[in-house]
Design an enzyme around this catalytic site. Structure first.
Site, PDB file in Angstrom:
ATOM      1  N   GLU A  67      42.322  48.091  70.642  1.00  0.00           N
ATOM      2  CA  GLU A  67      43.770  47.991  70.785  1.00  0.00           C
ATOM      3  C   GLU A  67      44.378  48.920  69.734  1.00  0.00           C
ATOM      4  O   GLU A  67      44.027  48.819  68.559  1.00  0.00           O
ATOM      5  CB  GLU A  67      44.200  46.544  70.538  1.00  0.00           C
ATOM      6  CG  GLU A  67      45.646  46.313  70.890  1.00  0.00           C
ATOM      7  CD  GLU A  67      46.078  44.861  70.657  1.00  0.00           C
ATOM      8  OE1 GLU A  67      47.288  44.633  70.600  1.00  0.00           O
ATOM      9  OE2 GLU A  67      45.206  43.975  70.536  1.00  0.00           O
ATOM     10  N   ARG A 318      30.117  39.260  65.832  1.00  0.00           N
ATOM     11  CA  ARG A 318      30.866  40.308  65.152  1.00  0.00           C
ATOM     12  C   ARG A 318      30.271  40.556  63.772  1.00  0.00           C
ATOM     13  O   ARG A 318      29.583  39.699  63.212  1.00  0.00           O
ATOM     14  CB  ARG A 318      32.338  39.950  65.054  1.00  0.00           C
ATOM     15  CG  ARG A 318      32.631  38.743  64.160  1.00  0.00           C
ATOM     16  CD  ARG A 318      34.058  38.239  64.327  1.00  0.00           C
ATOM     17  NE  ARG A 318      35.045  39.204  63.885  1.00  0.00           N
ATOM     18  CZ  ARG A 318      35.943  39.789  64.680  1.00  0.00           C
ATOM     19  NH1 ARG A 318      35.974  39.516  65.961  1.00  0.00           N
ATOM     20  NH2 ARG A 318      36.816  40.628  64.200  1.00  0.00           N
ATOM     21  N   LYS A 328      42.457  43.083  61.160  1.00  0.00           N
ATOM     22  CA  LYS A 328      43.474  44.135  61.122  1.00  0.00           C
ATOM     23  C   LYS A 328      44.748  43.649  60.455  1.00  0.00           C
ATOM     24  O   LYS A 328      45.405  44.407  59.756  1.00  0.00           O
ATOM     25  CB  LYS A 328      43.782  44.590  62.547  1.00  0.00           C
ATOM     26  CG  LYS A 328      43.136  45.920  62.882  1.00  0.00           C
ATOM     27  CD  LYS A 328      43.552  46.373  64.255  1.00  0.00           C
ATOM     28  CE  LYS A 328      42.426  46.163  65.236  1.00  0.00           C
ATOM     29  NZ  LYS A 328      42.768  46.411  66.627  1.00  0.00           N
TER      30      LYS A 328
HETATM   31  P1  ATP Z   1      40.415  42.444  64.438  1.00  0.00           P
HETATM   32  O1  ATP Z   1      39.973  41.081  64.844  1.00  0.00           O
HETATM   33  O2  ATP Z   1      39.741  42.975  63.217  1.00  0.00           O
HETATM   34  O3  ATP Z   1      41.871  42.605  64.376  1.00  0.00           O
HETATM   35  P2  ATP Z   1      40.170  43.244  67.118  1.00  0.00           P
HETATM   36  O4  ATP Z   1      39.021  42.575  67.769  1.00  0.00           O
HETATM   37  O5  ATP Z   1      41.498  42.712  67.386  1.00  0.00           O
HETATM   38  O6  ATP Z   1      39.875  43.386  65.574  1.00  0.00           O
HETATM   39  P3  ATP Z   1      40.156  45.454  68.880  1.00  0.00           P
HETATM   40  O7  ATP Z   1      40.851  46.742  68.721  1.00  0.00           O
HETATM   41  O8  ATP Z   1      40.614  44.531  69.927  1.00  0.00           O
HETATM   42  O9  ATP Z   1      40.189  44.769  67.459  1.00  0.00           O
HETATM   43  O10 ATP Z   1      38.587  45.673  68.993  1.00  0.00           O
HETATM   44  C1  ATP Z   1      37.968  46.677  69.741  1.00  0.00           C
HETATM   45  C2  ATP Z   1      36.537  46.310  69.933  1.00  0.00           C
HETATM   46  O11 ATP Z   1      35.884  46.187  68.679  1.00  0.00           O
HETATM   47  C3  ATP Z   1      36.384  44.985  70.639  1.00  0.00           C
HETATM   48  O12 ATP Z   1      35.422  45.134  71.660  1.00  0.00           O
HETATM   49  C4  ATP Z   1      35.915  44.054  69.579  1.00  0.00           C
HETATM   50  O13 ATP Z   1      35.090  43.070  70.102  1.00  0.00           O
HETATM   51  C5  ATP Z   1      35.169  44.980  68.617  1.00  0.00           C
HETATM   52  N1  ATP Z   1      35.200  44.458  67.262  1.00  0.00           N
HETATM   53  C6  ATP Z   1      36.290  44.146  66.531  1.00  0.00           C
HETATM   54  N2  ATP Z   1      35.947  43.644  65.327  1.00  0.00           N
HETATM   55  C7  ATP Z   1      34.591  43.631  65.310  1.00  0.00           C
HETATM   56  C8  ATP Z   1      33.619  43.225  64.340  1.00  0.00           C
HETATM   57  N3  ATP Z   1      33.970  42.719  63.160  1.00  0.00           N
HETATM   58  N4  ATP Z   1      32.312  43.367  64.661  1.00  0.00           N
HETATM   59  C9  ATP Z   1      31.944  43.880  65.837  1.00  0.00           C
HETATM   60  N5  ATP Z   1      32.803  44.287  66.787  1.00  0.00           N
HETATM   61  C10 ATP Z   1      34.111  44.158  66.537  1.00  0.00           C
HETATM   62 MG    MG Z   2      41.930  42.436  69.600  1.00  0.00          MG
END
Ligand code: ATP
Ligand code: MG
Length: 630
Positions: A67, A318, A328
């Site tokens: 995102e 994760r 984030k």
């Molecule tokens: P955050 O929770 O840190 O705000 P997010 O999951 O909202 O991160 P996205 O931009 O939606 O961030 O994530 C893009 C991809 O990265 C998704 O497929 C998500 O599952 C993966 N991802 C995000 N954080 C992690 C992590 N800590 N370890 C592994 N994969 C991750």
């Molecule tokens: Mg997300």
């Protein structure tokens, strides 16, 4: 899986520096899918010109779906390495898809930073295996048609409840929820209202489109989830075209479906969203004719639509790191609260922060391989990431000398005005790296900590009357100390032994210490950022509930260093780093990279500040030593 069935792509997996993806439960699933022929084979017409997929090879398509509401962090790196690594190992396809369904928080700056970071890490989204840069918002039209389809099938309705009322009716897992009074609304009325929602007739929050699933399900996600909400908001890609926006769960499966993704890999929090992922696609497919066995995506005609592709969602644990925050929201707070200089502050756990700090993509990929892919949540020691960069830079970074806290040394028996260039080994790990000339003269700098007037027993470095080696140069002996009026040492007087040129004595005389040094008249001034972990506790925020309370007050200190002149401009034999960042090991001090600057460069940026180095890592894990001592 036999090697013969693996597509023989030339690209090397980014997730590993050998050709095969490391085996894990996901490769197990993919191998089984290939054995059963689940996803079919690549057809020539599905492969773009120059594409690395082989016609007739089993199909594997993955994606990384960020995102664009912030910069990528090291957790995202795990997902990128995994998804690209699988595409590479199976000769498949990897898409970079922006999950840009929420207009409010998304900015074009983030899109650009994400592209840059994914590419830097090796996620070659526009290379032979890449499906390119894609935007979920480009599918808004298709998603809208799917919504109409569900309404017609009696599987969705426009609901006039407010967000609070929806939440109230949804209830708690232990008790069944209550039906919305609008659940029985006719399809025609819902279709009309949805069209008017889209046309902008209603204010934000006044209505939603909801799926009609099961208000008694123990899985709250299935209690008539919202598919669309009204948001009168400009979108970075679609501008003012839409004022209803799809919810993540509604949108995500269709994004995967439209792109022909086979394995939709996400983190474990989405495990109990999977029934919804499947329900939406099944609901669209109900009443449609079967897909051709060899096709993954298919656009049917209105009269006789074919089924849409149904990818498989797979969850993995994760990445969590100790001494680090990865959400984030917290990273945004660090930036906006001025606790760091920006998203690319070299102390940030962002990919751009690590890059600026001198981390290599190879080190991050090796780390991701090292931690592996499982379905068990755990916290990884950040020391493993730091060790990964040490390992890589130890092999590749040329050695240089720099003095962080200079103390002047005058070699009294070295002729005034004379200088010579001594060859110094560039990399003991790599004989082919050769040597470089390092200037030596009568006035030098050594590290202030390398001299003690009254040394304790186990101190073997320079002291009055004692002889030590200067790296790649000579043995010197301290013969005198010069102090200022306050008694501070300002200068040392030494003699050198010309017979020890190169650092060894022909008479076999031994010394117990080797010091780094620079020639005072030749050295360059440099500013050095001594970076340390951003947080002092393993679980920031655990003690007080506020992670900011655990910020490390000495995560950044600045040294005014003197460094050898070869650092001024790239030496001819310096390794070329694809990202242009020059990385070094400063003898005895650690790994350092020349700060590439950027919007967040301290002291007004590089031009004004001159040479600026970021310490990538110390030579050894000082935190592990502290922990062992405690
Ligand atoms: P955050 O929770 O840190 O705000 P997010 O999951 O909202 O991160 P996205 O931009 O939606 O961030 O994530 C893009 C991809 O990265 C998704 O497929 C998500 O599952 C993966 N991802 C995000 N954080 C992690 C992590 N800590 N370890 C592994 N994969 C991750
Ligand atoms: Mg997300």
């Amino acid at each position: 899986m036999s090697d013969a069935s693996r597509a023989d792509g030339d690209a090397r997996p980014v997730g590993s520096d050998n050709r095969q993806a490391p085996k894990n439960f996901i490769t197990g699933i993919i191998d089984a899918d290939i054995a059963s022929g689940k996803w079919g084979l690549w057809r020539a017409d599905e492969i773009k010109p120059g594409g690395g997929q082989k016609p007739g090879a089993p199909k594997v398509c993955t994606r990384f779906p960020p995102e664009p509401n912030g910069y990528l962090h090291i957790g995202h790196a795990k997902s990128i390495c995994l998804n690209y690594g699988l595409a590479a190992a199976y000769g498949g396809r990897f898409n970079l898809r922006f999950d840009d369904t929420n207009p409010a928080k998304e900015e074009a700056e983030y899109v650009e930073s994400i592209k840059r970071d994914v590419k830097w890490l090796g996620g070659d989204y526009d290379g032979p295996l890449g499906g390119g840069v894609l935007f979920a918002s480009n599918y808004f039209g298709r998603m809208y048609e799917f919504a109409q389809d569900l309404i017609r099938k009696g599987k969705a309705y426009v609901c006039d409840l407010s967000a609070e009322q929806v939440a109230q009716c949804r209830g708690i897992p232990q008790k069944p929820g209550r039906d919305s009074p609008y659940r029985t609304r006719s399809a025609d009325e819902s279709l009309d209202l949805l069209a008017r929602m889209k046309a902008g007739e209603f204010p934000n929050g006044s209505r939603t489109l909801r799926a009609k699933i099961d208000m008694t399900s123990p899985n709250l996600n299935l209690r008539d989830p919202v598919l669309y909400r009204i948001l009168h908001e400009e979108h970075h890609n679609t501008g003012g075209e839409w004022c209803i926006y799809p919810m993540y769960d509604w949108a995500h499966g269709f994004e995967d479906s439209i792109e022909g993704i086979t394995h939709s890999i996400c983190t474990l929090e989405f495990e109990n969203h999977r029934p919804l992922y499947d329900w939406f696609i099944d609901a669209v497919n109900e009443g449609r004719s079967a897909l051709r066995a060899d096709a993954s995506t298919h656009v049917g005609s209105a009269s006789r639509p074919t089924r849409i592709h149904h990818p498989q969602q797979i969850e993995f644990a994760r990445l969590n790191l100790n001494y680090t925050v990865l959400s984030k929201r917290k990273l945004i707070d660090l930036v906006q609260g001025g606790h760091v200089t920006g998203w690319d502050d070299p102390r940030m756990p962002t990919i751009s922060g690590y890059r600026r700090r001198g981390y290599t993509p190879e080190a991050i990929r090796a780390f991701c391989d090292d931690v592996g892919v499982t379905r068990v949540n755990s916290v990884i020691d950040v020391g493993r990431l730091e060790n990964a960069v040490r390992d890589d830079l130890n092999r590749r970074a040329p050695r240089r000398m720099g003095v962080l806290n200079p103390l002047k040394v005058v070699i009294e028996n070295y002729p005034q005005g004379q200088a010579e260039h001594l060859p110094a080994v560039n990399n003991p790990e790599d004989p082919s790296a050769g040597t470089r000339p390092v200037p030596f003269s009568r006035e030098l700098y050594i590290e202030r900590e390398d001299f003690m007037e009254d040394p304790p027993k186990k101190y073997f470095r320079l002291a009055p009357g004692r002889e030590v080696r200067l790296r790649s140069a000579y043995f010197i002996t301290c013969t005198g100390i010069v102090k200022d009026a306050d008694g501070n040492i300002t200068e040392l007087r030494c003699t050198y032994d010309p017979a020890t040129r190169g650092g060894d004595s022909p008479d076999g005389r031994k010394v117990k210490a080797t010091l780094h040094w620079v020639s005072a008249g030749h050295a360059l001034d440099a500013k050095v950022h001594l970076l340390d972990r951003l947080f002092t506790t393993e679980e920031p925020g655990k003690r007080t509930g506020n992670y900011l309370d655990d910020l490390n007050p000495s995560s950044l200190s600045v040294a005014r260093a003197r460094v050898e002149p070869s650092l001024g401009a790239p030496a001819p034999d310096e390794p070329e780093w694809p990202d242009g960042i020059r990385r070094f090991q400063f003898e005895r001090l650690g790994y350092f990279a020349i700060d590439p600057g950027g919007p967040a460069a301290t002291s007004g940026g590089r031009s004004e500040a001159g040479l600026v180095f970021n310490r990538t890592a110390t030579l050894r894990d000082t935190w592990a030593r502290e922990a062992a001592r405690a």
